[in-house]
Scaffold this motif. Structure first.
Motif, PDB file in Angstrom:
ATOM      1  N   ASP A 106      37.266  49.331  31.929  1.00 20.17           N
ATOM      2  CA  ASP A 106      38.594  49.086  32.654  1.00 20.17           C
ATOM      3  C   ASP A 106      38.179  47.814  33.474  1.00 20.17           C
ATOM      4  OD1 ASP A 106      40.025  51.023  31.547  1.00 20.17           O
ATOM      5  OD2 ASP A 106      39.350  52.541  33.220  1.00 20.17           O
ATOM      6  N   ILE A 107      37.092  47.637  33.991  1.00 12.36           N
ATOM      7  CA  ILE A 107      36.660  46.520  34.554  1.00 12.36           C
ATOM      8  C   ILE A 107      36.178  45.236  33.908  1.00 12.36           C
ATOM      9  CG2 ILE A 107      36.356  47.521  37.050  1.00 12.36           C
ATOM     10  CD1 ILE A 107      33.432  47.330  36.586  1.00 12.36           C
ATOM     11  N   MET A 108      35.431  45.809  32.503  1.00 13.11           N
ATOM     12  CA  MET A 108      35.045  44.661  31.566  1.00 13.11           C
ATOM     13  C   MET A 108      35.960  43.852  31.003  1.00 13.11           C
ATOM     14  SD  MET A 108      32.089  43.864  30.827  1.00 13.11           S
ATOM     15  CE  MET A 108      30.993  44.977  31.359  1.00 13.11           C
ATOM     16  N   LEU A 109      36.981  44.426  30.714  1.00 12.83           N
ATOM     17  CA  LEU A 109      38.060  43.376  30.019  1.00 12.83           C
ATOM     18  C   LEU A 109      38.462  42.136  30.940  1.00 12.83           C
ATOM     19  CD1 LEU A 109      39.820  42.411  27.634  1.00 12.83           C
ATOM     20  CD2 LEU A 109      41.399  43.963  28.454  1.00 12.83           C
ATOM     21  N   PRO A 110      39.049  42.458  32.095  1.00 14.63           N
ATOM     22  CA  PRO A 110      39.381  41.507  33.030  1.00 14.63           C
ATOM     23  C   PRO A 110      38.100  40.320  33.543  1.00 14.63           C
ATOM     24  CG  PRO A 110      39.923  43.312  34.229  1.00 14.63           C
ATOM     25  CD  PRO A 110      39.029  43.955  33.006  1.00 14.63           C
ATOM     26  N   ILE A 111      36.966  41.136  33.389  1.00 14.83           N
ATOM     27  CA  ILE A 111      35.622  39.962  33.929  1.00 14.83           C
ATOM     28  C   ILE A 111      35.492  39.181  32.646  1.00 14.83           C
ATOM     29  CG2 ILE A 111      33.274  40.238  34.010  1.00 14.83           C
ATOM     30  CD1 ILE A 111      33.598  42.922  35.731  1.00 14.83           C
ATOM     31  N   LEU A 112      35.730  39.582  31.272  1.00 12.84           N
ATOM     32  CA  LEU A 112      35.441  38.857  30.279  1.00 12.84           C
ATOM     33  C   LEU A 112      36.586  37.826  29.946  1.00 12.84           C
ATOM     34  CD1 LEU A 112      34.082  41.503  27.598  1.00 12.84           C
ATOM     35  CD2 LEU A 112      32.838  39.725  28.879  1.00 12.84           C
ATOM     36  N   LEU A 113      37.874  38.538  30.209  1.00 12.03           N
ATOM     37  CA  LEU A 113      39.008  37.878  29.652  1.00 12.03           C
ATOM     38  C   LEU A 113      39.304  36.793  30.867  1.00 12.03           C
ATOM     39  CD1 LEU A 113      41.679  37.504  27.913  1.00 12.03           C
ATOM     40  CD2 LEU A 113      42.578  39.404  29.172  1.00 12.03           C
TER      41      LEU A 113
END
Lengths: 236, 227
Positions: free
Chosen positions: B165-172
Motif C-alpha cells: 500500500d505504501i510501496m506503490l506511491p513510494i515507487l510511482l
C-alpha cells in the motif's frame, strides 16, 4: 513426458531444491509426497513455468523451460489450493475468460462441456463468490482441463475440503487419470494419494528420497519413507 | 498472424474481465471516485481562492486529484489479482506476458477516464471554471496514459511485497514527476490561453514519456512477474 535433471532452486541464501532428478512417463499418475517445506510446491511452480529454476534442466512434452514456456503452458493444467477464479464473475464467465486466454476456438460450447464434467452446469450462471469451497475447487479443475492439457499438476487439491467434497474431487481426479493424462499431485495426505496414484515419489529437503510404483513400494514402505522424510525435515 | 490474434484476444479478455467484475462489485471505481471528489472538495474549502488565483492553481489541483485517485485504483487492481491468486492464473496462459500488462493497463486507463469524466464537470461547477477545452482533454488523455503505463508496471512490482500500500506511491511518484510536471504545465497553458508554441514542448514530453514507458513495460514485464 516430464524430465527434470539436476534441478536447483534458491530463494536468497535458502536452497529449496538441491540437484533434484525427477521423471514422469506419459499417462502416469505420480503422487509427490513430502512434509511441509520439502519443496513440493516449488517443484510444481517450476514445472508450471511460474518460477524460474536457479540451475538444471526441465523438459515437458519435449519443450524446454524456461525457453519454450508458452508451448509448455499450452499443454499444462494446474490446480492449486487457490482456485485462481474471479468471485465477481459467474462460473461460465470464468471459463469463457480462461478459454479466451488460451485462444480456444469455440469457447462457449467447450465451457458448457466442462461445466457438465465437473457437475456445475446447473450453477453456471451463479457468481463464483457464492460457491462453497468444494464447488470452487471443482470449477478450478474445470478451468485446468478447459484447454484439454496433456499434463495436469495438482498442488494439494484437497486442502480445506470436507469429506464429501474430497470424495467428489477424487472421482473427478480418477476420471482425469482414466483419460490417459499425465498427472502429478502433491500431498501430505498419504491415504488420498495412495488410492489415486500409480507411482509415488517422496520428497525431503529438496531431493527425492524414495521413488517407485504402487506395487514396488507397497503401503507399509510408503508410510515408512514418508515418516523418515517428515523426521528429516524436522531435524533441519 | 495467429500469434497476434491470440495476443489481442488475451488482452481483450483481461479488459472484459476487469470491466465485468467491476460492474458487479463497483469496489474500485467507487473508492477512486469518492476519493477524487473529496480531494477537490477539500481543496475548494481549504484554499478559498479568488477568481485569478483559481485559474492558476486549477491544473495543479486537477492533476493531484487524478494522481492520487489513480494510485488508489492501480493498487487495488493488482492487489485483487494477487490476493485471490489469480495473477498465477493469468501467468499460466500461453501468451506473451506483455499481453497481461497491456490488458491490465487498458482496464486501469478506462477506470481512470471514467473518474476524470465525472470529476471534470464537478470541478467546473465548484470552481466556476470551464474545463471542457479540446487542448486540455488532449493533455488529460496523454498524461493519464503515461501515468497508467508506469503505474501498472510498478503496481505489479509493489503487489509482491507486504508493504504494497505504501510501496506503490513510494515507487510511482518519483518516476511520475516528469509526466505530472508536463501535464500540469500543458494543462495550465491551455487554461491560461498561452500560445501553442509555448505548450508544445510539454506536449512533446508527454508523448515521449508515454512511448518510453509503454516500451519499457513491454520489455521488462516478463521479468517483473517472474519468481
Amino acid at each position: 513426458m516430464i524430465v527434470v535433471r539436476n534441478l536447483l532452486k534458491r530463494f536468497g541464501p535458502k536452497i529449496v531444491l538441491q540437484g533434484l532428478d525427477f521423471a514422469v512417463e506419459k499417462g502416469e499418475f505420480v503422487g509427490l509426497l513430502g512434509p511441509n517445506g520439502a519443496g513440493k510446491t516449488t517443484l510444481l511452480r517450476i514445472l508450471a513455468s511460474l518460477s524460474r529454476p536457479s540451475q538444471g534442466q526441465v523438459q515437458i512434452a519435449g519443450y524446454r523451460l524456461p525457453a519454450q514456456a508458452a508451448q509448455v503452458r499450452r499443454r499444462l493444467g494446474i490446480v492449486s489450493h487457490q482456485p485462481l477464479l474471479y468471485g465477481d464473475l459467474t462460473a461460465e464467465e470464468n471459463l469463457w475468460f480462461y478459454g479466451r486466454m488460451y485462444a480456444l476456438p469455440d469457447v462457449k460450447p467447450r465451457a458448457e462441456e466442462v461445466l457438465r464434467l465437473v457437475g456445475l452446469h446447473p450453477r453456471r450462471g451463479d457468481l463464483v463468490r457464492t460457491f462453497s469451497r468444494g464447488m470452487k475447487q471443482r470449477l478450478a479443475i474445470g478451468r485446468a482441463v478447459l484447454h484439454d492439457p496433456d499434463v495436469m499438476l495438482f498442488d494439494e487439491p484437497h486442502t480445506g475440503l470436507d469429506q464429501d467434497a474430497c470424495a467428489m474431487l477424487d472421482t473427478v481426479l480418477s476420471e482425469i487419470a482414466a483419460r490417459g493424462r499425465t498427472v502429478v499431485m502433491t500431498s501430505h495426505d498419504l491415504t488420498r494419494v495412495a488410492d489415486l496414484a500409480s507411482r509415488f515419489d517422496v520428497l525431503s529437503r529438496g531431493v527425492i528420497v524414495a521413488s517407485g510404483t504402487r506395487e514396488e513400494i507397497g503401503p507399509d514402505n510408503l508410510l515408512r519413507f514418508y515418516r523418515q522424510a517428515v523426521q528429516s525435515e524436522g531435524d533441519v | 498472424m495467429q500469434r497476434i490474434k491470440a495476443y489481442l484476444r488475451a488482452m481483450g479478455a483481461i479488459v472484459w474481465k476487469d470491466l465485468a467484475a467491476e460492474l458487479r462489485s463497483r469496489e474500485l471505481l467507487t473508492s477512486m471516485l469518492v476519493f477524487a471528489l473529496l480531494v477537490i472538495l477539500i481543496f475548494n474549502f481549504a484554499l478559498e481562492l479568488d477568481i485569478k488565483a483559481r485559474d492558476s492553481v486549477t491544473a495543479g489541483i486537477l492533476w493531484v486529484t487524478f494522481a492520487f485517485a489513480g494510485t488508489l485504483g492501480l493498487n487495488r487492481s493488482m492487489a485483487s489479482e494477487k490476493d485471490r491468486g489469480c495473477l498465477d492464473g493469468l501467468l499460466l496462459a500461453p501468451v506473451d506476458r506483455s499481453a497481461i500488462y497491456f490488458g491490465k493497463a487498458i482496464g486501469n486507463l478506462i477506470f481512470m477516464f471514467i473518474v476524470e469524466i465525472i470529476v471534470l464537470p464537478v470541478y467546473s461547477v465548484l470552481y466556476n471554471t470551464n474545463l471542457f477545452q479540446p487542448g486540455l482533454i488532449l493533455v488529460i488523455l496523454l498524461g493519464s496514459i503515461g501515468y497508467v503505463a508506469v503505474g501498472t508496471l510498478l503496481a505489479t512490482m509493489a503487489v509482491q511485497v507486504r508493504t504494497r500500500d505504501i510501496m506503490l506511491p513510494i515507487l510511482l511518484f518519483p518516476l511520475a514527476i516528469p509526466v505530472l510536471i508536463a501535464a500540469v504545465k500543458a494543462s495550465n497553458g491551455f487554461l491560461q490561453a498561452i500560445p501553442l508554441a509555448e505548450i508544445l514542448p510539454w506536449l512533446n514530453l508527454l508523448i515521449v514519456y508515454d512511448i518510453v514507458f509503454i516500451a519499457t513495460a513491454f520489455m521488462v514485464f516478463d521479468y517483473v512477474v517472474e519468481e
